[in-house]
Design a protein around this motif. Structure first.
Motif, PDB file in Angstrom:
ATOM      1  N   LYS A 386       0.811  -1.213   0.000  1.00 32.49           N
ATOM      2  CA  LYS A 386       0.000   0.000   0.000  1.00 32.49           C
ATOM      3  C   LYS A 386       0.852   1.273   0.000  1.00 32.49           C
ATOM      4  CE  LYS A 386      -4.396   1.516   1.986  1.00 32.49           C
ATOM      5  NZ  LYS A 386      -5.383   1.266   3.054  1.00 32.49           N
ATOM      6  N   ARG A 390       0.962   3.944  -3.104  1.00 30.81           N
ATOM      7  CA  ARG A 390       0.641   5.346  -2.849  1.00 30.81           C
ATOM      8  C   ARG A 390       1.762   6.256  -3.347  1.00 30.81           C
ATOM      9  NH1 ARG A 390       0.577   5.320   2.382  1.00 30.81           N
ATOM     10  NH2 ARG A 390      -1.521   4.472   2.550  1.00 30.81           N
ATOM     11  N   LYS A 393       1.717   6.299  -7.143  1.00 29.05           N
ATOM     12  CA  LYS A 393       0.647   7.152  -7.655  1.00 29.05           C
ATOM     13  C   LYS A 393       1.024   8.622  -7.551  1.00 29.05           C
ATOM     14  CE  LYS A 393      -4.307   8.026  -7.181  1.00 29.05           C
ATOM     15  NZ  LYS A 393      -5.559   7.693  -6.433  1.00 29.05           N
ATOM     16  N   GLU A 394       1.669   8.988  -6.447  1.00 22.64           N
ATOM     17  CA  GLU A 394       2.104  10.378  -6.284  1.00 22.64           C
ATOM     18  C   GLU A 394       3.124  10.755  -7.348  1.00 22.64           C
ATOM     19  OE1 GLU A 394       1.152  12.875  -4.395  1.00 22.64           O
ATOM     20  OE2 GLU A 394      -0.487  11.681  -3.567  1.00 22.64           O
ATOM     21  N   ARG A 455      -8.299  11.233   5.476  1.00 22.23           N
ATOM     22  CA  ARG A 455      -7.544  11.967   4.453  1.00 22.23           C
ATOM     23  C   ARG A 455      -7.363  13.432   4.841  1.00 22.23           C
ATOM     24  NH1 ARG A 455     -11.252  11.251  -0.552  1.00 22.23           N
ATOM     25  NH2 ARG A 455      -9.599  12.462  -1.555  1.00 22.23           N
TER      26      ARG A 455
END
Length: 536
Positions: A386, A390, A393-394, A455
């Motif tokens: 995970k 993440r 993706k950033e 978030r």
């Protein structure tokens, strides 16, 4: 789906809004000229049936594709789609000689029976016997590549190496495949290996009807014992939209007849098969359930019974990244014992790890084979996979932002200019709506909202779109279609690559209303359900 009348009405409305003669300020006049030209270019594309069909299907990249000038006009969208695909194929054929399709499999067999079947009494005095001995007892590696020779001919080179308990060997094969027609193809195969002699094979595929096909594979294996012929024929037929039926006849070293039915739907995969043959005859039933989630999770189970014994298998697989799928299966059988099979598919490569735990049916082995992979997976997913996804993706978002920075800046400047040009029109619209107690947009924001506490560290990225939305109000109504709102006049994308929403606070008949809509969601206001309770 807009009609020509709707296009003309929108064109006239935007021309009145952006016409340079309506603005005396030199700066506003310059900005109006640029936006007026963009509106005119858009209308030229959308008012022509051919260019509109191209744009509707492929966007700007379709209009930029070379070759449209020689395409006959007045074609339907379906014909234009076919023409676009033909132009793409011609471009791809120029790269044909440089393209391959590599596929590979690596299998590593592990013997872990010492974890559950230990001989403590006999080996308690042997040095190192206190630790279970886990060994790799077999390996298999295979690889293949395809080399297109022409549009119809393909060469396939494949090879494999295998070893088990210190003994091994390998082989290499070359196949030439030709597509003879839209209904079939043929393949000639030549092979050689150190454990077996030369191989000569011929394979043919043919569509008999739109719902039925046949495959035949003939082979001659040369060895020191002589020539061993083999023949395999498969007849398949679509029983319905989601169901296939197969009949297979195999003659040679292991002759057999097999029939199976396979049903594959969006949510499940079911197979039932029956085989009569030498040395094995069996019956098999398997079922797989497909969850409609982002990770494409699947759970499966099967029962196989025959002369060799009975095997029950159950397991699951899940997508762990864009190109990787991880799966685990527990196999419990008599007399095979208990095994754990782990498989990782990475693009066109497969990594397979069968772990043999015990030759007996031990509940402890079944328990650890079931629970162990689940605990390890969830721990790795939370601590490694995970965070990695993440971060990936950033990085992709950052790269996307950098590549589109200049374009977004231009869109932002155009949107700001459009808002300035709308001010006078919006003032008149508000006066008209106030006179009839109609629709007045109090506040509107577009972009990324963070409402979830998990978030809360993420940054809110929104822009004020109150003026552009009010400008779209007509006869106390605002209607937005199912498309990204970043393309609306006065809008731009404030957070490229991220989920966006539109939040609107509006007044209708003197009462406040509020609604939040997803970026690609259609929106129609006013609505009674948007009304804010006065008591709240």
């Amino acid at each position: 789906q807009a009609s020509q009348e709707e296009l003309k009405a929108a064109y006239r409305r935007l021309c009145m809004l952006y016409h340079p003669d309506k603005h005396r300020d030199p700066e506003l006049k310059t900005q109006a000229e640029r936006l007026f030209n963009l509106v005119h270019q858009a209308y030229e594309v959308l008012s022509d049936p051919q260019t509109r069909a191209i744009y509707d299907i492929y966007g700007r990249r379709g209009l930029e594709m070379e070759g449209w000038e020689v395409v006959e006009r007045k074609r339907t969208p379906a014909e234009i789609r076919e023409e676009f695909e033909r132009l793409q194929r011609e471009r791809e054929e120029r790269r044909l000689q440089q393209r391959t399709n590599p596929k590979g499999t690596i299998s590593v067999g592990i013997d872990a029976t010492d974890l559950f079947d230990r001989y403590d009494e006999e080996y308690e005095d042997v040095p190192g016997s206190s630790f279970p001995q886990i060994e790799i007892n077999k390996m298999h590696i295979s690889q293949s590549i395809e080399a297109p020779l022409t549009a119809t001919d393909t060469a396939i080179l494949s090879g494999n190496l295998s070893t088990q308990n210190g003994n091994g060997g390998g082989s290499i094969n070359l196949a030439l495949r030709r597509v003879t027609s839209a209904k079939g193809w043929g393949e000639l195969e030549l092979g050689a290996g150190d454990l077996q002699g030369p191989l000569f094979g011929l394979k043919m595929f043919r569509n008999l009807t739109p719902r039925c096909f046949i495959t035949t594979n003939c082979a001659l294996q040369f060895s020191s014992r002589g020539i061993r012929p083999g023949l395999t024929t498969v007849l398949a037929r679509n029983l319905d939209k989601n169901t296939m039926g197969y009949l297979q006849w195999r003659w040679g070293i292991q002759s057999a007849m097999n029939t199976s039915i396979v049903r594959d739907t969006k949510t499940s995969h079911f197979t039932v098969a029956l085989q009569l043959g030498i040395p094995h005859s069996f019956m098999m039933v398997s079922y797989q359930h497909k969850f409609q989630d982002e990770d494409q999770t699947r759970v499966k189970g099967s029962l196989k019974a025959g002369f060799f014994g009975t095997i029950v298998e159950y397991g699951a697989e899940r997508k762990i990244s864009r190109h990787s799928v991880l799966g685990a299966t527990v196999s419990v059988g008599v007399p095979q014992g208990v095994s754990l099979k782990i498989k990782l598919n990475r693009a066109s490569q497969t990594y397979f790890f069968p772990v043999h735990l015990t030759d007996q049916l031990l509940p402890s082995a079944v328990f650890y084979a079931t629970v162990g992979p689940l605990v390890i997976y969830f721990a790795m997913h939370r601590l490694i996979i995970k965070p990695y996804l993440r971060a990936q993706k950033e990085r992709e978002l950052e790269k996307q932002r950098e590549s589109t920075a200049s374009d977004i800046l231009q869109k932002k400047q155009e949107a700001e200019a459009a808002v300035r040009l709308m001010q006078e029109s919006v003032r008149r619209i508000i006066e008209a709506e106030e006179a009839r107690m109609g629709l007045i947009v109090v506040n509107a924001w577009y972009g990324k909202f963070v409402n979830d506490n998990s978030r809360k560290n993420e940054k809110v990225k929104v822009i004020d779109v109150t003026v552009p939305l009010q400008c779209l109000v007509k006869d106390s109504k605002l209607i937005l279609t199912e498309a990204s709102k970043a393309g609306l006049p006065g809008f731009y994308d404030p957070c490229v690559g991220e989920e966006k929403s539109l939040k609107v606070l509006y007044q209708f008949r003197g009462v406040l209303h509020q609604v939040m809509s997803a970026d690609n969601e259609a929106l129609r206001i006013p609505k009674q359900s948007h009304r804010i309770d006065a008591d709240g």
